[in-house]
Design an enzyme around this catalytic site. Structure first.
Site, PDB file in Angstrom:
ATOM      1  N   VAL A  81      55.194   6.092  -1.017  1.00  0.00           N
ATOM      2  CA  VAL A  81      54.440   4.875  -1.176  1.00  0.00           C
ATOM      3  C   VAL A  81      53.360   4.990  -1.931  1.00  0.00           C
ATOM      4  O   VAL A  81      52.540   5.677  -1.555  1.00  0.00           O
ATOM      5  CB  VAL A  81      54.767   3.981   0.179  1.00  0.00           C
ATOM      6  CG1 VAL A  81      54.027   2.559  -0.335  1.00  0.00           C
ATOM      7  CG2 VAL A  81      55.805   3.873   0.854  1.00  0.00           C
ATOM      8  N   GLY A 104      52.095   3.112   3.445  1.00  0.00           N
ATOM      9  CA  GLY A 104      53.253   4.149   3.242  1.00  0.00           C
ATOM     10  C   GLY A 104      53.726   4.462   4.945  1.00  0.00           C
ATOM     11  O   GLY A 104      54.926   4.477   5.303  1.00  0.00           O
ATOM     12  N   HIS A 105      52.690   4.606   5.651  1.00  0.00           N
ATOM     13  CA  HIS A 105      53.113   4.830   7.146  1.00  0.00           C
ATOM     14  C   HIS A 105      54.129   3.461   7.664  1.00  0.00           C
ATOM     15  O   HIS A 105      55.105   3.861   8.323  1.00  0.00           O
ATOM     16  CB  HIS A 105      52.142   4.895   8.162  1.00  0.00           C
ATOM     17  CG  HIS A 105      51.202   5.996   7.809  1.00  0.00           C
ATOM     18  ND1 HIS A 105      49.944   5.773   7.541  1.00  0.00           N
ATOM     19  CD2 HIS A 105      51.533   7.440   8.133  1.00  0.00           C
ATOM     20  CE1 HIS A 105      49.306   7.024   7.416  1.00  0.00           C
ATOM     21  NE2 HIS A 105      50.180   8.277   7.753  1.00  0.00           N
ATOM     22  N   GLY A 151      47.734   8.687  12.472  1.00  0.00           N
ATOM     23  CA  GLY A 151      46.978   7.323  12.645  1.00  0.00           C
ATOM     24  C   GLY A 151      46.499   7.079  11.353  1.00  0.00           C
ATOM     25  O   GLY A 151      46.783   7.814  10.077  1.00  0.00           O
ATOM     26  N   SER A 194      47.544   7.563   1.125  1.00  0.00           N
ATOM     27  CA  SER A 194      47.096   8.743   1.894  1.00  0.00           C
ATOM     28  C   SER A 194      45.790   8.321   3.069  1.00  0.00           C
ATOM     29  O   SER A 194      44.972   7.307   2.423  1.00  0.00           O
ATOM     30  CB  SER A 194      46.695   9.695   1.149  1.00  0.00           C
ATOM     31  OG  SER A 194      45.942  10.846   2.181  1.00  0.00           O
TER      32      SER A 194
HETATM   33  P1  AMP Z   1      50.246  11.400   8.495  1.00  0.00           P
HETATM   34  O1  AMP Z   1      49.641  10.458   9.272  1.00  0.00           O
HETATM   35  O2  AMP Z   1      49.599  11.759   7.146  1.00  0.00           O
HETATM   36  O3  AMP Z   1      50.454  12.856   9.083  1.00  0.00           O
HETATM   37  O4  AMP Z   1      51.541  11.200   7.793  1.00  0.00           O
HETATM   38  C1  AMP Z   1      52.342  10.859   8.585  1.00  0.00           C
HETATM   39  C2  AMP Z   1      53.786  10.429   8.135  1.00  0.00           C
HETATM   40  O5  AMP Z   1      53.870   9.523   6.975  1.00  0.00           O
HETATM   41  C3  AMP Z   1      54.316  11.767   7.281  1.00  0.00           C
HETATM   42  O6  AMP Z   1      55.722  11.934   7.344  1.00  0.00           O
HETATM   43  C4  AMP Z   1      53.971  11.622   5.958  1.00  0.00           C
HETATM   44  O7  AMP Z   1      54.626  12.231   4.939  1.00  0.00           O
HETATM   45  C5  AMP Z   1      54.093  10.040   5.830  1.00  0.00           C
HETATM   46  N1  AMP Z   1      53.379   9.618   4.865  1.00  0.00           N
HETATM   47  C6  AMP Z   1      52.074   9.690   4.650  1.00  0.00           C
HETATM   48  N2  AMP Z   1      51.562   8.977   3.387  1.00  0.00           N
HETATM   49  C7  AMP Z   1      52.785   8.506   2.880  1.00  0.00           C
HETATM   50  C8  AMP Z   1      53.090   7.801   1.639  1.00  0.00           C
HETATM   51  N3  AMP Z   1      52.249   7.579   0.724  1.00  0.00           N
HETATM   52  N4  AMP Z   1      54.476   7.541   1.393  1.00  0.00           N
HETATM   53  C9  AMP Z   1      55.407   7.822   2.303  1.00  0.00           C
HETATM   54  N5  AMP Z   1      55.224   8.438   3.409  1.00  0.00           N
HETATM   55  C10 AMP Z   1      53.817   8.946   3.579  1.00  0.00           C
END
Ligand code: AMP
Length: 278
Positions: free
Chosen positions: A180, A31-32, A26, A189
């Site tokens: 991204v 990026g997400h 969440g 992030s």
């Molecule tokens: P998280 O919510 O941080 O667990 O991320 C969920 C998914 O989104 C994971 O597969 C991450 O690698 C991906 N993700 C998070 N930040 C980025 C980004 N800046 N670019 C590409 N994928 C991302």
């Protein structure tokens, strides 16, 4: 857009489908949303895009940011719908991990324990990641799941886990999506929200270090170049490594695909980034 909190309701909604899954914790950012758009492209008419939104306690170590991790379900539901998702699965910890579960715990692949990168600095992290991802795959039976290269070691760990588990998730494809970035290079992030303006400027050291490493002639020189830039941004380095892109083990020369990987702390905020080398 349907928001589902319970495992039974999810099973009912997905009956007979092979969804495309985007697992997240969440606090969704661009990026997400790029991953969700990719999922939408990969899904066919009767195959929903499922975004899971679950801050998984088992992948956080003691003293990490589990309790203060940003939670904003309403905004996440809206943005994932606009990116093309049909179902947001946002379970409670109790419904994800009922005490009665008999799900097989996946064996950790070597890339989750050997490289000395995230595995060394967050020793219980990948066991938690594999647990939650395996649980999601068991519940959802996706035909594809999208993971970001932003968490490069995680991407390799999940890919290897799927291979090791053999027939547990038949024909499941793990799809990698490039990182991204903000305009200035900072990898997006959810944890960037913790950065104060001065920290935000220092955080640029990560992407700049990776850029500098690209022109270094060998892995050792790449590591020196990364450290110099990280230190000049007053970042505390957990690691700054040039590694084999498939195993994440050390390399002496660029005789195979390689990856630069960094984890560094700006005050209390821990950031990671990576890029292909040279
Ligand atoms: P998280 O919510 O941080 O667990 O991320 C969920 C998914 O989104 C994971 O597969 C991450 O690698 C991906 N993700 C998070 N930040 C980025 C980004 N800046 N670019 C590409 N994928 C991302």
């Amino acid at each position: 857009m349907r928001v589902i909190h319970e495992v039974d309701e999810l099973a009912e909604a997905l009956q007979g489908t092979r969804p495309v899954l985007v697992p997240t914790m969440g606090a969704l950012h661009a990026g997400h949303l790029a991953l969700i758009r990719r999922a939408h492209q990969l899904s066919a008419d009767h195959e929903p895009v499922v975004v899971s939104i679950f801050v998984n306690p088992t992948q956080f170590g003691r003293g990490e940011d589990f309790s203060r991790y940003p939670r904003m379900l309403d905004a996440d539901v809206q943005s994932s719908e606009s990116a093309g998702a049909q179902i947001a699965f946002a379970p409670s910890v109790e419904s994800m991990y009922p005490s009665t579960t008999s799900a097989a715990v996946p064996k950790l692949p070597a890339v989750a324990t050997q490289p000395g990168l995230e595995d060394a600095h967050r020793p219980t992290h990948f066991a938690g990641v594999c647990q939650v991802v395996a649980r999601l795959f068991d519940l959802i039976n996706p035909k594809a799941a999208i993971f970001g290269e932003k968490d490069y070691q995680q991407l390799l760990v999940v890919s290897k886990m799927v291979v090791q588990e053999g027939d547990r998730w038949p024909d499941l494809q793990i799809v990698a999506h490039p990182t991204v970035r903000e305009r200035d290079g900072l990898a997006m992030s959810s944890r960037n929200a913790y950065l104060k303006p001065e920290d935000r400027r220092r955080a640029l050291g990560l992407s700049q270090a990776l850029q500098a490493a690209e022109s270094a002639p060998d892995p050792a020189a790449a590591e020196t170049a990364m450290r110099d830039i990280l230190e000049s941004h007053q970042l505390n380095i957990d690691y700054a490594a040039a590694r084999d892109a498939a195993t994440l083990m050390p390399i002496q020369t660029y005789d195979r695909p390689a990856r630069g990987l960094i984890a560094a702390r700006v005050g209390a905020v821990r950031l990671i980034d990576n890029a292909p080398l040279p």
